[in-house]
Motif scaffolding. Structure first.
Motif, mmCIF file in Angstrom:
data_model
loop_
_atom_site.group_PDB
_atom_site.id
_atom_site.type_symbol
_atom_site.label_atom_id
_atom_site.label_comp_id
_atom_site.label_asym_id
_atom_site.label_seq_id
_atom_site.Cartn_x
_atom_site.Cartn_y
_atom_site.Cartn_z
ATOM 1 N N UNK A 1 -19.885 43.430 73.051
ATOM 2 C CA UNK A 1 -18.725 43.928 72.313
ATOM 3 C C UNK A 1 -17.536 42.976 72.375
ATOM 4 N N UNK A 2 -17.561 41.982 73.239
ATOM 5 C CA UNK A 2 -16.393 41.110 73.417
ATOM 6 C C UNK A 2 -16.726 39.632 73.300
ATOM 7 N N UNK A 3 -17.775 39.304 72.634
ATOM 8 C CA UNK A 3 -18.136 37.902 72.484
ATOM 9 C C UNK A 3 -19.340 37.783 71.575
ATOM 10 N N UNK A 4 -19.755 36.554 71.351
ATOM 11 C CA UNK A 4 -20.908 36.308 70.501
ATOM 12 C C UNK A 4 -21.833 35.309 71.184
ATOM 13 N N UNK B 1 -12.978 38.921 66.300
ATOM 14 C CA UNK B 1 -12.112 38.535 67.407
ATOM 15 C C UNK B 1 -10.670 38.967 67.150
ATOM 16 N N UNK B 2 -9.811 38.692 68.097
ATOM 17 C CA UNK B 2 -8.389 38.985 67.951
ATOM 18 C C UNK B 2 -7.709 38.122 66.893
ATOM 19 N N UNK B 3 -8.345 37.025 66.500
ATOM 20 C CA UNK B 3 -7.744 36.179 65.465
ATOM 21 C C UNK B 3 -8.409 36.386 64.109
ATOM 22 N N UNK B 4 -9.392 37.275 64.022
ATOM 23 C CA UNK B 4 -10.078 37.573 62.769
ATOM 24 C C UNK B 4 -11.577 37.436 62.908
ATOM 25 N N UNK B 5 -12.261 37.587 61.792
ATOM 26 C CA UNK B 5 -13.719 37.494 61.756
ATOM 27 C C UNK B 5 -14.118 36.022 61.714
ATOM 28 N N UNK B 6 -14.898 35.604 62.732
ATOM 29 C CA UNK B 6 -15.283 34.203 62.886
ATOM 30 C C UNK B 6 -16.784 34.022 62.703
ATOM 31 N N UNK C 1 -22.185 31.391 74.811
ATOM 32 C CA UNK C 1 -21.457 32.620 74.484
ATOM 33 C C UNK C 1 -19.985 32.279 74.343
ATOM 34 N N UNK C 2 -19.414 32.608 73.199
ATOM 35 C CA UNK C 2 -17.990 32.434 72.956
ATOM 36 C C UNK C 2 -17.331 33.799 73.120
ATOM 37 N N UNK C 3 -16.280 33.851 73.941
ATOM 38 C CA UNK C 3 -15.600 35.130 74.172
ATOM 39 C C UNK C 3 -14.152 34.904 74.570
ATOM 40 N N UNK C 4 -13.411 35.978 74.679
ATOM 41 C CA UNK C 4 -11.989 35.948 75.038
ATOM 42 C C UNK C 4 -11.193 35.044 74.096
#
Length: 177
Positions: free
Chosen positions: A59-62, A76-81, A168-171
């Motif tokens: 739920x908090x990363x990809x 993400x907090x900056x938009x859909x990536x 994994x990209x997160x935060x």
């Protein structure tokens, strides 16, 4: 009548010469190539299924599995990536690759920072091995010209390209002034 048999025999020989036997080595080579392509596509499909499974529980990363050769979407907090990997190569201390992060909503990427994890997958559960996971920080400073995509050259130490099971990209957070 004898001439008729001779003409028929000659015709059969001519026709037999026109239908050459199948070129077995060529066919075997083509079948071998098709088998290798099928094995590659099967492995890629399995990896994509594993990637989708990991992401359905995250739920908090990809997660990206290099063997899936596919991008993944992160809300993400900056938009859909859209996040993807390319140019995965061996280097002295492990692996180097290009990480592509693209904002799908058409706007320019803001300055941001994030965490990138990588490591191996457990061969039985196909989940990341926590004891083998490594982390590094990523940061994008405000670009001079607005752009929707950033490409990061990342060094993933401790694993060869063959051992690299996941990233994994997160935060992902915007930079605060």
């Amino acid at each position: 009548m004898n001439n008729c048999y001779r003409a028929s025999g000659l015709l059969i020989l001519v026709l037999a010469g026109c239908s050459a036997p199948p070129q077995t080595p060529t066919l075997q080579r083509e079948v071998g190539q098709l088998n290798r392509q099928l094995q590659t596509l099967t492995a890629q499909a399995i990896a994509l299924e594993q990637q989708n499974s990991l992401n359905s529980h995250s739920t908090h990363g990809v997660y990206l599995l290099p063997s899936a050769k596919s991008s993944a979407i992160l809300q993400s907090n900056i938009g859909k990536l859209s996040v993807s990997l390319s140019n995965i190569e061996s280097e002295a201390n492990g692996t180097q690759a290009l990480l592509h992060i693209r904002l799908l909503e058409g706007a320019a990427l803001p300055a941001f920072h994030a965490q990138l994890d990588w490591g191996q997958l457990d061969p039985v559960s196909n989940k990341p091995l926590p004891s083998e996971t490594q982390t590094q920080a990523l940061a994008l400073d405000a670009p001079l010209l607005p752009k929707a995509e950033a490409v990061f050259g990342v060094r993933l130490s401790g694993v060869t390209p063959e051992q690299l099971g996941f990233i994994r990209l997160h935060q992902v957070e915007t930079n605060r002034p």
